[in-house]
Design a protein around this motif. Structure first.
Motif, PDB file in Angstrom:
ATOM      1  N   GLN A  72       0.969  -1.201  -0.152  1.00 47.02           N
ATOM      2  CA  GLN A  72       0.003  -0.139  -0.005  1.00 47.02           C
ATOM      3  C   GLN A  72       0.961   1.348  -0.172  1.00 47.02           C
ATOM      4  OE1 GLN A  72      -2.457  -0.992   3.623  1.00 47.02           O
ATOM      5  NE2 GLN A  72      -4.280  -1.044   2.017  1.00 47.02           N
ATOM      6  N   PRO A  73       1.596   1.502  -1.000  1.00 47.42           N
ATOM      7  CA  PRO A  73       2.784   2.523  -1.022  1.00 47.42           C
ATOM      8  C   PRO A  73       1.971   3.985  -1.040  1.00 47.42           C
ATOM      9  CG  PRO A  73       2.701   1.479  -3.322  1.00 47.42           C
ATOM     10  CD  PRO A  73       2.062   0.505  -2.224  1.00 47.42           C
ATOM     11  N   MET A  74       0.755   3.976  -1.559  1.00 47.66           N
ATOM     12  CA  MET A  74      -0.004   5.370  -1.487  1.00 47.66           C
ATOM     13  C   MET A  74      -0.176   5.667   0.036  1.00 47.66           C
ATOM     14  SD  MET A  74      -1.144   8.016  -3.088  1.00 47.66           S
ATOM     15  CE  MET A  74      -1.270   7.457  -4.915  1.00 47.66           C
ATOM     16  N   LYS A  75      -0.556   4.751   0.502  1.00 47.48           N
ATOM     17  CA  LYS A  75      -1.124   4.845   2.230  1.00 47.48           C
ATOM     18  C   LYS A  75       0.302   5.543   3.091  1.00 47.48           C
ATOM     19  CE  LYS A  75      -3.291   1.895   4.863  1.00 47.48           C
ATOM     20  NZ  LYS A  75      -3.600   0.743   5.473  1.00 47.48           N
ATOM     21  N   LEU A  76       1.379   4.875   2.649  1.00 49.12           N
ATOM     22  CA  LEU A  76       2.572   5.338   3.211  1.00 49.12           C
ATOM     23  C   LEU A  76       3.097   6.817   2.703  1.00 49.12           C
ATOM     24  CD1 LEU A  76       5.080   4.660   4.900  1.00 49.12           C
ATOM     25  CD2 LEU A  76       6.327   3.850   3.001  1.00 49.12           C
ATOM     26  N   ALA A  77       2.850   6.908   1.566  1.00 47.67           N
ATOM     27  CA  ALA A  77       3.035   8.621   0.844  1.00 47.67           C
ATOM     28  C   ALA A  77       2.237   9.584   1.656  1.00 47.67           C
ATOM     29  CB  ALA A  77       2.802   8.260  -0.526  1.00 47.67           C
ATOM     30  N   ALA A  78       0.868   9.080   1.754  1.00 44.97           N
ATOM     31  CA  ALA A  78      -0.018  10.176   2.566  1.00 44.97           C
ATOM     32  C   ALA A  78       0.503  10.202   3.889  1.00 44.97           C
ATOM     33  CB  ALA A  78      -1.491   9.452   2.471  1.00 44.97           C
ATOM     34  N   MET A  79       0.794   8.978   4.463  1.00 40.75           N
ATOM     35  CA  MET A  79       1.110   9.173   5.976  1.00 40.75           C
ATOM     36  C   MET A  79       2.423  10.230   6.226  1.00 40.75           C
ATOM     37  SD  MET A  79       0.768   4.920   6.947  1.00 40.75           S
ATOM     38  CE  MET A  79       2.105   5.099   8.081  1.00 40.75           C
ATOM     39  N   GLU A  80       3.216  10.115   5.227  1.00 38.76           N
ATOM     40  CA  GLU A  80       4.510  10.978   5.329  1.00 38.76           C
ATOM     41  C   GLU A  80       4.419  12.450   4.447  1.00 38.76           C
ATOM     42  OE1 GLU A  80       7.650  10.378   6.817  1.00 38.76           O
ATOM     43  OE2 GLU A  80       6.210   9.371   8.030  1.00 38.76           O
ATOM     44  N   ALA A  81       3.218  12.525   3.985  1.00 36.47           N
ATOM     45  CA  ALA A  81       2.997  13.665   3.168  1.00 36.47           C
ATOM     46  C   ALA A  81       4.131  13.770   1.968  1.00 36.47           C
ATOM     47  CB  ALA A  81       2.853  15.026   4.060  1.00 36.47           C
TER      48      ALA A  81
END
Length: 506
Positions: A253-262
């Motif tokens: 779920q790389p998009m989730k990680l990107a959102a978590m990190e802005a």
């Protein structure tokens, strides 16, 4: 999709979020108290001292009140899949229903049976049998959580299934793959260990209240000592399992990680953001921003977290939208435009296949080839696949920050209980009580990250929320939303009142 009332999607999501948040107020305390009361009764079994029996009975009484409320809210939560999310239930019911069925038939009856023995069997069964019943009550609750988390993890990382164009459903191909998914195992371990923290904080808070009131001081001090040990161990385990969970999120779920990190534009040797000035009230203009302003980060740490290498490549939101290839690992992410095209091909081929399966047997191969992108066929723009960054970003930091605070708190608390008499430390008593609401904020924040981070997907990459909802009017869902809001708030008030009365009058 044109016939879907988007307002009903929003209200269905709001209702499910409401019931899930309320339900999760009860579950972690059940799992956490089960461990502590089990330890206390084990000490009673080994020493025969009546003090430990009385301590066990007290905490079991609070466990029982909370357990009953958790059951009531959980049943309503599962019914919503049939009422508000019928398209989802039809599409993957053969898979999603299996772990929930096991939970209902095996785990729920197991915990219910032994809970009865635990409460009513003190004078009717032997001490050994009663101790077994107490531990099995907690094990049953944990076993129940396992199957629910298996179902949730499958939504985050669908495995062990295959789409059947003849039945128009996803069908399970391997129960073991679903039940023992690495994503599910990590999620379960992190969720349960974090629940032990909630239980430990609760015991500390109640015990600190007794010390402030100068009553039941022996019970309070020994309960705090046990809770501090459980809490410290749970905090360390939660730190480890959280790291493993984050690694799995980075893989699937790389998009989730990107959102978590802005993280808007990825890179190699990517730093881990400690804090940044992300606007909490608006989705950032990630397409035109290199990074969030005023960012404070730990160099290379996100690459270590996500790839287990210092110089690993971590994609950002724009990379996942535009597509990328990691030269070191060979991992390739198709651009969103191609995913949408292949998803639309899967939908078109499926529609043609439905008209005449025999005449269009050759379409089965095209369906199978494009089915991994089926969900993208319902997507119209890049904005629809990006989670709401501010919520994911700040909820993740609240969870990690409070988790670190609990680790420090339990370490200090255990040191003090071993070295000093804490009966007169009023500052510590107030600190222990203040930790209780923070424990629930931390626990709920974790779930907000997990669920908001995978939006818009009901099932990751397979089915978006607007294709999962039932064909019902938004007014109906809105009405039941407020009914559940009143009902669940009433249940929460009742539980808190009963709990406070039991503690005050003990």
């Amino acid at each position: 999709m044109n016939n879907i009332d988007l307002a009903s999607v929003d209200w269905a999501r709001a209702q499910f979020a409401l019931t899930a948040i309320y339900h999760w107020l009860f579950v972690p305390l059940t799992l956490g108290l089960a461990v502590i009361m089990g330890i206390m009764e084990t000490i009673y079994y080994r020493t025969g001292k009546e003090f430990w029996k009385e301590a066990s009975v007290f905490w079991q009484r609070l466990f029982g009140i909370n357990f009953a409320m958790g059951v009531a809210t959980g049943i309503i939560l599962e019914f919503e899949f049939g009422t508000n999310w019928s398209n989802y239930s039809w599409f993957v019911g053969d898979i999603f229903g299996a772990p929930l069925a096991v939970e209902g038939i095996v785990a729920f009856f197991m915990e219910s049976t032994f809970v009865a023995v635990m409460f009513f069997g003190w004078q009717k069964v032997s001490r050994g049998f009663h101790l077994t019943a107490t531990w099995l009550s907690g094990l049953g609750a944990t076993f129940s959580a396992w199957w629910i988390l298996v179902a949730n993890s499958w939504m985050q990382y669908p495995v062990g299934c295959q789409f059947n164009p003849d039945t128009m459903r996803n069908e399970m191909t391997s129960f073991a793959d679903v039940a023992l998914s690495p994503f599910a195992i990590d999620k379960f371990c992190h969720t349960v260990t974090s629940s032990w923290i909630v239980g430990a904080v609760f015991v500390v808070a109640v015990s600190c209240y007794f010390l402030l009131k100068k009553k039941h001081e022996e019970l309070a001090k020994k309960s705090i000592h046990i809770a501090a040990m459980v809490g410290l161990a749970a905090s360390l385990l939660a730190l480890y399992t959280g790291d493993e969970s984050a690694y799995k999120v980075a893989q699937v779920q790389p998009m989730k990680l990107a959102a978590m990190e802005a993280l808007y534009n990825g890179s190699e040797s990517q730093g881990l953001t400690v804090i940044a000035a992300v606007n909490p009230f608006a989705q950032p203009d990630y397409a035109n921003e290199e990074e969030a302003p005023l960012k404070l980060e730990v160099p290379c740490m996100l690459s270590v977290l996500a790839t287990r290498t210092v110089d690993g490549y971590v994609p950002g939101i724009n990379d996942l939208i535009n597509g990328y290839t990691d030269e070191k690992t060979g991992r390739t992410e198709l651009p969103l435009s191609e995913k949408i095209e292949r998803g639309q091909k899967a939908i078109a081929a499926l529609q043609a296949y439905r008209k005449d399966p025999q005449a269009n047997a050759g379409l089965a191969d095209e369906i199978a080839a494009n089915m991994p992108y089926f969900g993208y066929g319902f997507v119209r723009s890049a904005e629809e696949i990006v989670p709401y960054v501010p919520i994911c970003f700040y909820a993740f930091r609240v969870m990690v920050g409070l988790g670190s605070l609990f680790l420090l708190f339990f370490a200090v608390l255990l040191f003090l209980t071993l070295r000093k008499d804490i009966a007169g430390m009023k500052w510590l008593h107030w600190a222990g009580i203040a930790m209780l609401p923070l424990a629930y904020v931390c626990s709920e924040s974790g779930w907000i990250v997990a669920e908001m981070g995978r939006q818009p997907w009901t099932i990751q990459d397979m089915l978006p929320t607007w294709a999962s909802v039932s064909n019902i009017a938004s007014a109906e869902v809105m009405t039941t939303f407020f009914i559940f809001l009143a009902l669940f708030t009433g249940l929460l008030v009742v539980e808190v009142s009963i709990m406070c009365k039991q503690i005050k009058n003990y």
